[in-house]
Enzyme design. Structure first.
Site, PDB file in Angstrom:
ATOM      1  N   CYS A  29      -0.998   2.170 -29.502  1.00 11.10           N
ATOM      2  CA  CYS A  29      -1.391   1.953 -30.896  1.00 11.10           C
ATOM      3  C   CYS A  29      -2.404   0.822 -31.031  1.00 11.10           C
ATOM      4  CB  CYS A  29      -0.152   1.666 -31.746  1.00 11.10           C
ATOM      5  SG  CYS A  29       0.884   3.121 -32.004  1.00 11.10           S
ATOM      6  N   ALA A  32      -4.428   3.724  -2.627  1.00  7.82           N
ATOM      7  CA  ALA A  32      -4.788   4.171  -1.275  1.00  7.82           C
ATOM      8  C   ALA A  32      -4.280   3.193  -0.225  1.00  7.82           C
ATOM      9  CB  ALA A  32      -6.306   4.328  -1.169  1.00  7.82           C
ATOM     10  N   ALA A  62     -15.916   2.989   3.810  1.00  6.89           N
ATOM     11  CA  ALA A  62     -17.263   2.690   4.301  1.00  6.89           C
ATOM     12  C   ALA A  62     -18.077   2.025   3.197  1.00  6.89           C
ATOM     13  CB  ALA A  62     -17.958   3.969   4.778  1.00  6.89           C
ATOM     14  N   GLY A  63     -17.430   1.077   2.491  1.00  2.00           N
ATOM     15  CA  GLY A  63     -18.113   0.357   1.426  1.00  2.00           C
ATOM     16  C   GLY A  63     -18.608  -0.996   1.898  1.00  2.00           C
ATOM     17  N   CYS A 119      12.683  -4.059   1.580  1.00  2.00           N
ATOM     18  CA  CYS A 119      11.469  -3.257   1.391  1.00  2.00           C
ATOM     19  C   CYS A 119      11.787  -1.775   1.513  1.00  2.00           C
ATOM     20  CB  CYS A 119      10.412  -3.647   2.426  1.00  2.00           C
ATOM     21  SG  CYS A 119       8.884  -2.687   2.295  1.00  2.00           S
TER      22      CYS A 119
END
Length: 634
Positions: free
Chosen positions: A181, A129, A33-34, A475
């Site tokens: 490093c 996600a 819901a962005g 796949c």
């Protein structure tokens, strides 16, 4: 002819009354819901999708309000899903919106739950996600419309098992990573200092109590400099005392100064003691807290530098931008004070002097320490959290000063640390409309009309389309065979489940739960353990029905049994690719000469693969030839 005054008149005229009637009964899952999610929710509500489940884990931030129009300032810190459902519900009282404030990867949202939807619409902003939703939709056989935007660019991709490629059919680029490093000992770019401040220093001081041994163990396996690794282990132990001081209410000393001295003075002195590290690179300068406060600190870069100038009474390093002036202006004695007073540019976009950076470090450290003392267990970075952003800005710029690296403004660090790609409301609106068009094709089963659609930054051709590609035969998601087994996890062992699913087909198999290995042809320790004892999550299990007799079988197999295809073994294994890693001065080199006296006889491809990952080349027989006389393993 529909009534022109009807709320759905336009939708019926475009889609037809039959499809509109079906839409009112359609169950759709909208994940996110962005930016895209708000636009898309508005579209499907007005189109007439009757039963909408809206799921989002996030809460509303101030930075969302410029493009996520379903939210207002009063909604900040509230659930996006809840507020969006309440706002959009008023657009069409004939539809039902069920908001869920949760993580889509939780066990409760299993394959059976996904199977209850007619279509799934993705409006997510992270790769993990997206891959999870794709996998669940492929397993449940539910059509999915994938989408995403990046500035002026966008894409919509309809996905349907066995008809189109899935999200994982084409490998996605992995996020940029940096050697341990480099980040913790030898930074050379501003991004190195920002990643160090955000992902190492902030969690080390204010996050969970971790000593970083796993990260250092992995770096050691990758062959990074052993002397540096040993110094970093010693450094990690010293942080425990500083962590305790930050959390102690009885501390009377200036904790911020103690942190500064530990991080920017003592740790750098420890690194300087390893002279071999600085033979080919400029050695850093330890910072002096009191000298910077009093304006008498001087940073002298080695002789190859000509970038040292004086600002006020303190000599510090300025780095030349394109216009040839330090910090974008002609250096002057008054420049630092004018910037401090905020008269030159916005607060986030002005360059800070070393003295100002130190003050920001002390202030943000004290603010974060106070939050810990008031009860917060851990504090993590959030680009909209002023305290954490100030801390990362100050720490990154202090480290940049010590290593003679160009410093960044607060605004630039917010973009880099927050991985911010500018979000444009117009792009979100275009993509949301295209999602609905592809969703309509899927619901109509007009598969020949499905298209991948790209929004491009090309005025002459802003939209481009391509026909759908078939599934990738290799796949590991959409080409897998999925089946449903009802079982009692407390009674069923792993071997019983595997033997039952395979029936009489005896073959070597590996068993995984997501990325966790449960069994392998060379590792069968778990075969006699129950699924419950292995903590197999509900996402991977289907529980027996409540009316199943207690003395009945512990599992119910599907009928007919699945028939997963066999994987063909490759006739030969190519030699491992040469490493691109820059070898440290003291890296050990192991040589294996041609014609070794001992040839390992290993039949399992899994064991062969693991050995190859460790850099060992396995020969099928003693007669196999190696092209080169010597194989050097880095």
């Amino acid at each position: 002819m529909p009534d022109v005054t009807s709320r759905s008149a336009h939708a019926q005229a475009i889609l037809g009354p039959e499809l509109c009637e079906r839409l009112s009964e359609t169950k759709v899952l909208l994940v996110g819901a962005g930016g895209i999610g708000c636009e898309l929710l508005k579209n499907i509500v007005l189109t007439g999708f009757g039963h909408i489940t809206l799921l989002d884990l996030d809460t509303i931030d101030l930075s969302n309000l410029n493009r996520q129009f379903l939210f207002k300032k009063k909604d900040i810190k509230h659930s996006k899903a809840m507020v969006a459902a309440q706002t959009a519900g008023a657009f069409n009282p004939n539809i039902n919106i069920h908001p869920i404030h949760a993580n889509i990867k939780e066990a409760q949202f299993d394959i059976e739950w996904f199977s209850g939807f007619d279509i799934v619409l993705n409006a997510l902003d992270n790769l993990d996600a997206r891959r999870h939703v794709n996998k669940m939709c492929m397993a449940a056989g539910v059509p999915l419309v994938e989408s995403g935007t990046a500035g002026y660019l966008g894409q919509v991709q309809p996905l349907l098992k066995d008809r189109t490629e899935c999200f994982d059919c084409v490998p996605k680029p992995t996020p940029t990573t940096f050697p341990v490093c480099t980040i913790r000992s030898t930074p050379s770019q501003p991004i190195h200092c920002i990643v160090w401040a955000k992902s190492y220093l902030l969690p080390q001081l204010f996050g969970e109590d971790e000593d970083g041994t796993d990260e250092l163990d992995e770096a050691e396996k990758q062959g990074e400099n052993a002397e540096e690794i040993a110094a970093l282990r010693k450094e990690a132990l010293a942080y425990k005392a500083v962590r305790s001081a930050l959390r102690s209410a009885q501390t009377t000393e200036d904790v911020a100064q103690r942190v500064f001295t530990k991080v920017f003075h003592s740790d750098i002195l420890n690194l300087l003691s390893m002279s071999d590290m600085w033979r080919a690179r400029a050695a850093p300068t330890p910072l002096d807290f009191a000298a910077i406060q009093e304006g008498r600190f001087f940073i002298q870069r080695p002789s190859n530098s000509n970038l040292s100038v004086t600002t006020g009474s303190a000599q510090i390093i300025h780095f030349q931008p394109a216009n040839g002036h330090a910090n974008g202006k002609t250096p002057s004695a008054s420049s630092s004070s004018s910037l401090s007073n905020g008269v030159s540019g916005l607060r986030d976009q002005r360059a800070l002097s070393l003295h100002d950076t130190l003050e920001l470090f002390v202030s943000s450290t004290n603010r974060l320490a106070e939050r810990l003392r008031k009860g917060e267990d851990t504090i993590s970075f959030d680009k909209d959290d002023d305290d954490t952003l100030d801390f990362v800005t100050a720490a990154a710029n202090l480290r940049s000063a010590a290593y003679y690296i160009d410093r960044k403004t607060r605004w630039e660090i917010k973009e880099m640390a927050g991985n911010i790609i500018p979000a444009i409301a117009t792009t979100n609106a275009i993509i949301s409309g295209l999602i609905v068009l592809q969703a309509v094709h899927l619901l109509r089963k007009s598969y020949a009309q499905l298209r991948n659609v790209h929004v491009q930054f090309k005025p002459t051709n802003p939209l481009s389309t391509s026909t759908m590609c078939p599934p990738n035969p290799q796949c590991g998601v959409c080409r897998d065979t999925y089946t449903k087994v009802l079982c009692d996890p407390a009674r069923v062992t792993l071997s019983e489940l595997v033997d039952g699913v395979l029936g009489g087909d005896k073959r070597e198999v590996s068993v995984y739960e997501d990325k966790r290995v449960l069994s392998d042809p060379d590792w069968d320790d778990n075969l006699e353990r129950t699924l419950e004892s292995l903590n197999v999550g509900r996402v991977a299990l289907s529980i027996l029905p409540p009316n199943h007799p207690s003395d009945g079988p512990a599992y119910i197999l599907p009928s007919p049994l699945p028939s997963p295809p066999r994987l063909e073994k490759q006739p030969s294994t190519p030699p491992p690719a040469s490493s691109r890693k820059r070898s440290a001065p003291d890296d050990e080199i192991v040589e294996i000469a041609n014609g070794a006296s001992s040839i390992l006889d290993i039949a399992s491809p899994n064991k062969r693969r693991r050995l190859e990952e460790d850099g060992l080349l396995m020969l099928s027989s003693k007669d196999d030839k190696i092209e080169d006389d010597v194989i050097v393993i880095d």
